[in-house]
Write an enzyme that holds these catalytic residues in place. Sequence first.
Site, PDB file in Angstrom:
ATOM      1  CG  HIS A 120      -1.909   0.967   1.394  1.00 40.49           C
ATOM      2  ND1 HIS A 120      -1.676   2.280   1.741  1.00 40.49           N
ATOM      3  CD2 HIS A 120      -3.241   0.860   1.203  1.00 40.49           C
ATOM      4  CE1 HIS A 120      -2.832   2.924   1.772  1.00 40.49           C
ATOM      5  NE2 HIS A 120      -3.797   2.090   1.442  1.00 40.49           N
ATOM      6  CG  ASP A 197       0.756  -2.051   6.214  1.00 38.46           C
ATOM      7  OD1 ASP A 197      -0.139  -2.115   7.073  1.00 38.46           O
ATOM      8  OD2 ASP A 197       0.606  -1.501   5.114  1.00 38.46           O
ATOM      9  CD  GLN A 200      -6.411  -4.801   4.025  1.00 41.10           C
ATOM     10  OE1 GLN A 200      -7.324  -5.584   4.215  1.00 41.10           O
ATOM     11  NE2 GLN A 200      -6.626  -3.527   3.764  1.00 41.10           N
ATOM     12  CE  LYS A 223      -7.105  -0.457   6.278  1.00 39.45           C
ATOM     13  NZ  LYS A 223      -7.817  -0.039   5.084  1.00 39.45           N
ATOM     14  CB  CYS A 363      -3.572   3.101  -1.722  1.00 38.34           C
ATOM     15  SG  CYS A 363      -4.894   4.274  -1.454  1.00 38.34           S
TER      16      CYS A 363
HETATM   17  N1  PMP Z   1      -1.704  -0.559   4.663  1.00 39.87           N
HETATM   18  C1  PMP Z   1      -2.594  -1.353   4.068  1.00 39.87           C
HETATM   19  C2  PMP Z   1      -2.174  -2.709   3.579  1.00 39.87           C
HETATM   20  C3  PMP Z   1      -3.905  -0.908   3.905  1.00 39.87           C
HETATM   21  O1  PMP Z   1      -4.796  -1.692   3.297  1.00 39.87           O
HETATM   22  C4  PMP Z   1      -4.263   0.368   4.377  1.00 39.87           C
HETATM   23  C5  PMP Z   1      -5.670   0.912   4.215  1.00 39.87           C
HETATM   24  N2  PMP Z   1      -6.245   0.688   2.983  1.00 39.87           N
HETATM   25  C6  PMP Z   1      -3.289   1.144   5.014  1.00 39.87           C
HETATM   26  C7  PMP Z   1      -2.016   0.645   5.137  1.00 39.87           C
HETATM   27  C8  PMP Z   1      -3.581   2.505   5.522  1.00 39.87           C
HETATM   28  O2  PMP Z   1      -4.513   2.468   6.561  1.00 39.87           O
HETATM   29  P1  PMP Z   1      -5.204   3.810   7.056  1.00 39.87           P
HETATM   30  O3  PMP Z   1      -5.804   4.450   5.844  1.00 39.87           O
HETATM   31  O4  PMP Z   1      -6.235   3.322   8.018  1.00 39.87           O
HETATM   32  O5  PMP Z   1      -4.153   4.642   7.697  1.00 39.87           O
END
Ligand code: PMP
Length: 405
Positions: A120, A197, A200, A223, A363
């Site tokens: 991401h 990270d 997920q 999430k 993203c």
């Molecule tokens: N890392 C991953 C793998 C994600 O899927 C996401 C959210 N789509 C994020 C980081 C960022 O999370 P947040 O927008 O809640 O800060």
Amino acid sequence: MSVDVAAIRAQFPIFAAQDRPFHYLDNAATGQICAAAADALLRYETTARANVKRGVYRLADAATTAFAEARAAIAAYLGAAAPDEVLLGCGATFALNLIAHALAPRLAPGDAILVSELEHHSNIVPWQMVAAARGAVVRAIPVTEEGRLDLDRLDEVLGARTRIVAVTHASNVTGAVTDVARLRAAADTVGALLVLDGAQRAPHGPVDVRALGCDAYACSAHKMFGATGAGALWVRGDLLADLPPFLGGGEMIRRVTIERTSYAPPPHRFEAGTPPIGAVLAMGAAARWLAAQDWTALAGHELRLTERLLSGLAREPRVRVIGPTGLQGRLGVVAFAVAGVHAHDVCQMLDDFGVALRGGHHCAQPLMDRFDVAATARASFAPYNDTADVDALLDGLAQTIRKLA
Ligand code: PMP
């Protein structure tokens, strides 16, 4: 093992609030809030609101205690050795920026940070920023045709100057779960830190950061069936003790003069200003809810839904799945492209069937480049999903393809 989905849905207020078919399959973007977390948020904001860490009156003391209890619940869910290893902030993006900036002073010109092609943007951009500031370089682990980290090619990108390996625990596009043990062993050969990270992976059952052997782990409350606005960064205690703060401000100091400031010990050194208190209390409640579930049953349930979706998609000749088509080492996140139809059109048409899907680059533009697609549709499962959600998606998709392709 079957799962009582109706009993789970009853614990998520969103389902009772719908007056049309509602097949929510965008859980990788955000999960729905569970009643326990919503109650904690509302209770704090309406009956127990005071700032934390500073007041001496009873209401403030109670808020500070509740905040500490939330930290402890989140720490237990992540498998931290101590609550104070968990830093509370506003989400995974914040957490990854925090760890990147706190580690930046350790980087010298020519050092390398290893990310992957399936990250991401939250786990790429902060590292690019600190690399640029320190004269370091960012390299990426390649991704296999199946949408997994290609750890057989690690030698091509991991070198003696690699200081940090920062990868996702599970992909928000392909659903692939990272082989952390193999990465840890590889990082150890060059003495690199391992940042995961967990945005997920964390919503799909307790995490054991110590068994994983990582040095830092980021996640987002929204999430994990909590509220928006909170998240956590776990950092191994002895590493955390040596890290400089990321943001300066109130509550992170020991002593301030006009000339200089000395800092509080962790976790306070990393929590400048008023934290998102209500959202953190909700995250604590969500962590307790998550910890109380039977994850053997729920993981099986999510994978059965994934299998039903994958086999339905396999019957559509125009559909290409970006990610593993088997069930091994994956979560219930399924991205797919439809030949001749833009992902946004797919998602817009499916909305008419009450199916909420995400369409776009998620993203993860480097991954889209890797698979030579501009965008995909994506379905992602949570415990409250059932076969009717999958069937509504497949039925709506078949009709969409007949109409648009
Ligand atoms: N890392 C991953 C793998 C994600 O899927 C996401 C959210 N789509 C994020 C980081 C960022 O999370 P947040 O927008 O809640 O800060």
